[in-house]
Design a protein around this motif. Structure first.
Motif, PDB file in Angstrom:
ATOM      1  N   VAL A  29       1.197  -1.248   0.574  1.00  0.00           N
ATOM      2  CA  VAL A  29       0.144  -0.401   0.340  1.00  0.00           C
ATOM      3  C   VAL A  29       1.045   0.789   0.058  1.00  0.00           C
ATOM      4  O   VAL A  29       1.009   2.326  -1.001  1.00  0.00           O
ATOM      5  N   GLU A  30       1.724   1.401   1.037  1.00  0.00           N
ATOM      6  CA  GLU A  30       2.633   2.524   0.731  1.00  0.00           C
ATOM      7  C   GLU A  30       3.465   3.171   0.016  1.00  0.00           C
ATOM      8  O   GLU A  30       3.303   3.942  -0.762  1.00  0.00           O
ATOM      9  N   THR A  31       4.252   1.892  -0.875  1.00  0.00           N
ATOM     10  CA  THR A  31       4.672   2.350  -2.009  1.00  0.00           C
ATOM     11  C   THR A  31       3.820   2.280  -3.227  1.00  0.00           C
ATOM     12  O   THR A  31       4.067   3.614  -4.277  1.00  0.00           O
ATOM     13  N   TYR A  32       2.862   1.827  -3.328  1.00  0.00           N
ATOM     14  CA  TYR A  32       1.954   2.345  -4.694  1.00  0.00           C
ATOM     15  C   TYR A  32       1.266   3.865  -3.863  1.00  0.00           C
ATOM     16  O   TYR A  32       1.481   4.314  -4.861  1.00  0.00           O
ATOM     17  N   ALA A  33       0.944   4.078  -2.948  1.00  0.00           N
ATOM     18  CA  ALA A  33      -0.012   5.279  -3.094  1.00  0.00           C
ATOM     19  C   ALA A  33       1.336   6.396  -3.017  1.00  0.00           C
ATOM     20  O   ALA A  33       0.881   7.710  -3.408  1.00  0.00           O
ATOM     21  N   LYS A  34       2.471   5.841  -2.564  1.00  0.00           N
ATOM     22  CA  LYS A  34       3.469   7.797  -2.198  1.00  0.00           C
ATOM     23  C   LYS A  34       3.874   7.464  -4.426  1.00  0.00           C
ATOM     24  O   LYS A  34       3.930   8.939  -4.397  1.00  0.00           O
ATOM     25  N   VAL A  35       3.444   6.337  -4.883  1.00  0.00           N
ATOM     26  CA  VAL A  35       4.231   6.739  -6.196  1.00  0.00           C
ATOM     27  C   VAL A  35       2.795   7.548  -7.080  1.00  0.00           C
ATOM     28  O   VAL A  35       3.300   8.458  -7.904  1.00  0.00           O
ATOM     29  N   MET A  36       1.589   7.072  -6.961  1.00  0.00           N
ATOM     30  CA  MET A  36       0.506   8.005  -7.045  1.00  0.00           C
ATOM     31  C   MET A  36       0.350   9.306  -6.730  1.00  0.00           C
ATOM     32  O   MET A  36       0.736  10.160  -6.992  1.00  0.00           O
ATOM     33  N   THR A  37       0.672   9.462  -5.628  1.00  0.00           N
ATOM     34  CA  THR A  37       0.474  11.062  -4.994  1.00  0.00           C
ATOM     35  C   THR A  37       1.904  11.555  -5.264  1.00  0.00           C
ATOM     36  O   THR A  37       1.789  12.883  -6.481  1.00  0.00           O
ATOM     37  N   ASP A  38       3.306  10.946  -6.078  1.00  0.00           N
ATOM     38  CA  ASP A  38       3.796  12.261  -6.638  1.00  0.00           C
ATOM     39  C   ASP A  38       3.857  12.369  -8.259  1.00  0.00           C
ATOM     40  O   ASP A  38       4.476  13.290  -8.905  1.00  0.00           O
ATOM     41  N   GLU A  39       3.214  11.521  -8.587  1.00  0.00           N
ATOM     42  CA  GLU A  39       3.085  11.875 -10.041  1.00  0.00           C
ATOM     43  C   GLU A  39       1.401  12.026  -9.858  1.00  0.00           C
ATOM     44  O   GLU A  39       1.767  12.476 -11.510  1.00  0.00           O
ATOM     45  N   MET A  40       0.641  12.532  -9.697  1.00  0.00           N
ATOM     46  CA  MET A  40      -0.596  13.094  -9.397  1.00  0.00           C
ATOM     47  C   MET A  40      -1.405  13.896  -8.988  1.00  0.00           C
ATOM     48  O   MET A  40      -2.006  15.156  -8.786  1.00  0.00           O
ATOM     49  N   ILE A  90      -9.035  -7.007 -25.100  1.00  0.00           N
ATOM     50  CA  ILE A  90      -9.620  -6.194 -24.754  1.00  0.00           C
ATOM     51  C   ILE A  90      -8.827  -4.921 -24.506  1.00  0.00           C
ATOM     52  O   ILE A  90      -7.801  -4.439 -23.628  1.00  0.00           O
ATOM     53  N   LEU A  91      -8.644  -3.963 -24.896  1.00  0.00           N
ATOM     54  CA  LEU A  91      -7.535  -2.254 -25.516  1.00  0.00           C
ATOM     55  C   LEU A  91      -8.950  -1.508 -24.136  1.00  0.00           C
ATOM     56  O   LEU A  91      -9.763  -1.355 -23.773  1.00  0.00           O
ATOM     57  N   LEU A  92      -7.670  -0.796 -22.990  1.00  0.00           N
ATOM     58  CA  LEU A  92      -8.300  -1.009 -21.270  1.00  0.00           C
ATOM     59  C   LEU A  92      -7.469   0.688 -21.969  1.00  0.00           C
ATOM     60  O   LEU A  92      -6.004   1.385 -21.910  1.00  0.00           O
ATOM     61  N   ILE A  93      -7.959   2.265 -21.945  1.00  0.00           N
ATOM     62  CA  ILE A  93      -7.275   3.028 -21.837  1.00  0.00           C
ATOM     63  C   ILE A  93      -7.924   4.017 -20.906  1.00  0.00           C
ATOM     64  O   ILE A  93      -8.840   4.247 -21.060  1.00  0.00           O
ATOM     65  N   SER A  94      -6.982   4.441 -19.688  1.00  0.00           N
ATOM     66  CA  SER A  94      -7.660   4.539 -18.254  1.00  0.00           C
ATOM     67  C   SER A  94      -6.898   7.032 -18.435  1.00  0.00           C
ATOM     68  O   SER A  94      -5.564   7.347 -18.632  1.00  0.00           O
ATOM     69  N   PRO A  95      -8.064   7.007 -17.387  1.00  0.00           N
ATOM     70  CA  PRO A  95      -6.942   8.741 -16.900  1.00  0.00           C
ATOM     71  C   PRO A  95      -6.155   8.797 -16.160  1.00  0.00           C
ATOM     72  O   PRO A  95      -6.185   7.561 -15.990  1.00  0.00           O
ATOM     73  N   TRP A  96      -5.591  10.065 -15.852  1.00  0.00           N
ATOM     74  CA  TRP A  96      -4.632   9.948 -15.028  1.00  0.00           C
ATOM     75  C   TRP A  96      -5.027  10.020 -13.444  1.00  0.00           C
ATOM     76  O   TRP A  96      -4.477  10.094 -12.549  1.00  0.00           O
ATOM     77  N   ASN A  97      -6.460  10.529 -13.516  1.00  0.00           N
ATOM     78  CA  ASN A  97      -6.878  10.617 -12.163  1.00  0.00           C
ATOM     79  C   ASN A  97      -6.750   9.980 -10.953  1.00  0.00           C
ATOM     80  O   ASN A  97      -6.988   9.865  -9.688  1.00  0.00           O
ATOM     81  N   PHE A  98      -6.739   8.864 -11.638  1.00  0.00           N
ATOM     82  CA  PHE A  98      -7.147   7.554 -10.432  1.00  0.00           C
ATOM     83  C   PHE A  98      -5.879   6.565 -10.880  1.00  0.00           C
ATOM     84  O   PHE A  98      -6.749   5.389 -11.907  1.00  0.00           O
ATOM     85  N   PRO A  99      -4.881   6.078 -10.930  1.00  0.00           N
ATOM     86  CA  PRO A  99      -3.983   5.794 -12.233  1.00  0.00           C
ATOM     87  C   PRO A  99      -4.221   4.688 -11.325  1.00  0.00           C
ATOM     88  O   PRO A  99      -3.577   3.601 -12.636  1.00  0.00           O
ATOM     89  N   PHE A 100      -4.571   4.075 -10.477  1.00  0.00           N
ATOM     90  CA  PHE A 100      -4.993   2.592  -9.906  1.00  0.00           C
ATOM     91  C   PHE A 100      -6.081   1.314 -10.059  1.00  0.00           C
ATOM     92  O   PHE A 100      -6.362   1.243 -10.664  1.00  0.00           O
ATOM     93  N   TRP A 101      -7.222   2.824  -9.375  1.00  0.00           N
ATOM     94  CA  TRP A 101      -8.407   2.081  -9.706  1.00  0.00           C
ATOM     95  C   TRP A 101      -9.424   1.713 -10.878  1.00  0.00           C
ATOM     96  O   TRP A 101      -9.575   1.109 -11.199  1.00  0.00           O
ATOM     97  N   MET A 102      -8.751   2.964 -11.953  1.00  0.00           N
ATOM     98  CA  MET A 102      -9.256   2.821 -13.397  1.00  0.00           C
ATOM     99  C   MET A 102      -8.865   1.956 -13.807  1.00  0.00           C
ATOM    100  O   MET A 102      -9.750   0.670 -14.470  1.00  0.00           O
ATOM    101  N   PRO A 103      -7.614   1.534 -13.736  1.00  0.00           N
ATOM    102  CA  PRO A 103      -7.253   0.508 -15.080  1.00  0.00           C
ATOM    103  C   PRO A 103      -8.131  -1.048 -13.979  1.00  0.00           C
ATOM    104  O   PRO A 103      -8.173  -1.873 -14.566  1.00  0.00           O
ATOM    105  N   PHE A 104      -7.859  -1.153 -11.992  1.00  0.00           N
ATOM    106  CA  PHE A 104      -8.956  -2.019 -12.300  1.00  0.00           C
ATOM    107  C   PHE A 104      -9.863  -2.487 -11.925  1.00  0.00           C
ATOM    108  O   PHE A 104     -10.485  -3.835 -11.798  1.00  0.00           O
ATOM    109  N   ARG A 105     -10.378  -0.864 -12.378  1.00  0.00           N
ATOM    110  CA  ARG A 105     -11.629  -1.139 -12.069  1.00  0.00           C
ATOM    111  C   ARG A 105     -12.338  -2.040 -13.834  1.00  0.00           C
ATOM    112  O   ARG A 105     -13.260  -3.063 -13.422  1.00  0.00           O
TER     113      ARG A 105
END
Length: 461
Positions: free
Chosen positions: A63-74, A125-140
């Motif tokens: 959780v901490e590793t993934y969360a920090k990268v998201m916060t740093d990126e967007m 399936i081609l999946l094109i996701s935005p930046w605002n939820f970098p993990f949730w959107m592709p996982f969804r």
């Protein structure tokens, strides 16, 4: 737009631009995804779900590793980044627990000897996701497809490729090597990718304009498209609402993800009998939010994700005021000049009111921490104003009278509604919109079947 990561709080380059895949590499990736599909679809459902369980454990452990990268990126706050990772884990768990019941053969009573419906995987399936939820959107999108037996080709947003790399690594480590692959390409390559007979559909989340273009390409090749597009969600406060709760939920919903979510409440439609009291409470809540470093645990609102997003929102507000809107909360002086990268793309929350139908902002989506207040004189006028929009993603209504609230929830043209709470996406509930907010549904059992071949089989007597 190049795949380049820049920290929006200080302009520091986190990753220099990585090149688009060549046409040859795109073709190779599609071929490997299809070859992986031929093997993956042969796995039993319990085998596929065991890999989802491994992925869930990976998320929970990192959780901490993934969360920090998201916060740093967007720029999302670290607390919301952690919650996003855990929401992805919960999404995995949902399909671990519910896929079997949805995907089992369904027997239908007919005049035939036997009739049943099968739900089968279809392919990459081609999946094109935005930046605002970098993990949730592709996982969804990816998780139900992986449960079904499809493979996924993921095009991340240009400014969140570090998050995408973490996702691909987590997928590989959980048994989805080649089943889930990142695909870095320019928009002009979308057409040839969807033209491939090996690619069976596209899931896109992003702007309405881009979604229309994607849908057009998919339609040309008779490919399924699931779209979640823009939103200008109405948040309706009737004259008998609990104003303390409504004002707090309104503030929370508007500022989730620094105000950068399609499902954020954006238009606050308030009965005239409680307008002034609600506005006072809402403005006080908005003004109390701390803007600053998203890694600071006490921060409520971090920077916007990119300079162009900040500039667009700045211009929208200035144009709105020029056309007669007034500022109920916020400092227009902060918008006198564009933001500087080294200072961060911070946008202090604002509330605007007195917006006429002729004001351009009446029809626009505000993608950032700016709320629009509207005064109405009746329930009927509230519904009419809520529906006077090209968008129809989510919405909310607040009333102590549940029957009135249910009536409003039924009459507002959206794909999702909250009653006495703001609207959120949930793995248990179908997620999607109507009108120009999209087509199709994700999450819940509907999301599991969007890219399935729903095959009827009949046996005569």
């Amino acid at each position: 737009m190049l795949f380049k990561s820049i920290n929006p709080k200080n302009g520091v380059v986190l990753r220099e631009a990585i090149p688009f895949f060549t046409k040859e590499r795109i073709s190779q990736t599609i071929n490997s995804s299809y070859d992986a599909f031929l093997d993956y679809k042969q796995l039993s459902l319990p085998e596929r779900l065991a890999r989802l369980a491994a992925l869930r454990r990976n998320l929970e452990a990192n959780v901490e590793t993934y969360a920090k990268v998201m916060t740093d990126e967007m720029g999302k706050t670290i607390g919301q980044a952690r919650a996003e990772v855990l929401k992805c884990a919960a999404h995995c768990r949902y399909y671990e627990e519910h896929s079997e019941g949805v995907l089992e053969d369904t027997y239908i009573e007919t005049d035939l000897s036997n009739s049943y419906v099968k739900h089968q995987a279809t392919g990459p399936i081609l999946l094109i996701s935005p930046w605002n939820f970098p993990f949730w959107m592709p996982f969804r999108t990816a998780i139900p497809n992986l449960a079904l037996g499809n493979t996924v080709l993921f095009k991340p947003a240009p400014n969140t490729s570090l998050s995408a790399e973490l996702i691909e690594n987590a997928m590989r480590d959980s048994g989805f090597e080649d089943v889930f692959q990142n695909l870095y390409f320019d928009h002009e390559d979308t057409d040839p990718i969807l033209a491939s007979p090996k690619v069976q559909g596209v899931a896109f989340t992003g702007s309405t304009g881009a979604g229309k273009a994607i849908a057009s390409i998919a339609g040309k090749y008779v490919k399924k498209a699931v779209l979640e597009l823009g939103g200008s969600d109405p948040f309706i406060i009737l004259d008998d609402a609990d104003l303390d709760k409504a004002a707090q939920d309104a503030c929370t919903s508007r500022l989730i993800n620094n105000g950068q979510a399609c499902i954020n409440a954006k238009r606050f439609i308030v009965h005239e009998a409680v307008y002034d009291e609600f506005k006072d409470k809402f403005v006080k809540n908005i003004a109390a939010q701390k803007v600053g470093d998203p890694l600071d645990e006490s921060t409520n609102v971090g920077p916007l994700a990119r300079d162009d997003l900040h500039e667009n929102l700045r211009n929208q507000v200035l144009r709105a005021v020029k056309n007669g809107a007034s500022v109920a909360q916020g400092d227009l002086a902060r918008l006198e000049a564009p933001a500087k990268a080294e200072d961060g793309y911070y946008f202090h929350p604002m509330v605007i009111e007195n917006i006429s139908v002729e004001n351009p902002i009446y029809r626009e989506e505000l993608f950032g921490p700016v709320a629009s207040l509207y005064k109405v004189s009746s329930l009927e006028e509230a519904v009419a104003l809520a529906n006077d929009s090209n968008y129809g993603l989510g919405g909310a209504v607040f009333s102590k009278n549940l029957d009135r609230a249910k009536r409003v929830a039924s009459e507002v043209d959206t794909g999702m509604m909250g009653i006495n709470s703001f609207c959120v996406s949930d793995p248990h509930l179908p997620n999607g919109g109507v009108k120009e907010s999209g087509i199709g549904r994700e999450c819940s059992h509907e999301g599991l079947l969007e890219f399935a071949n729903i095959k009827s089989v009949s046996i005569p007597k």
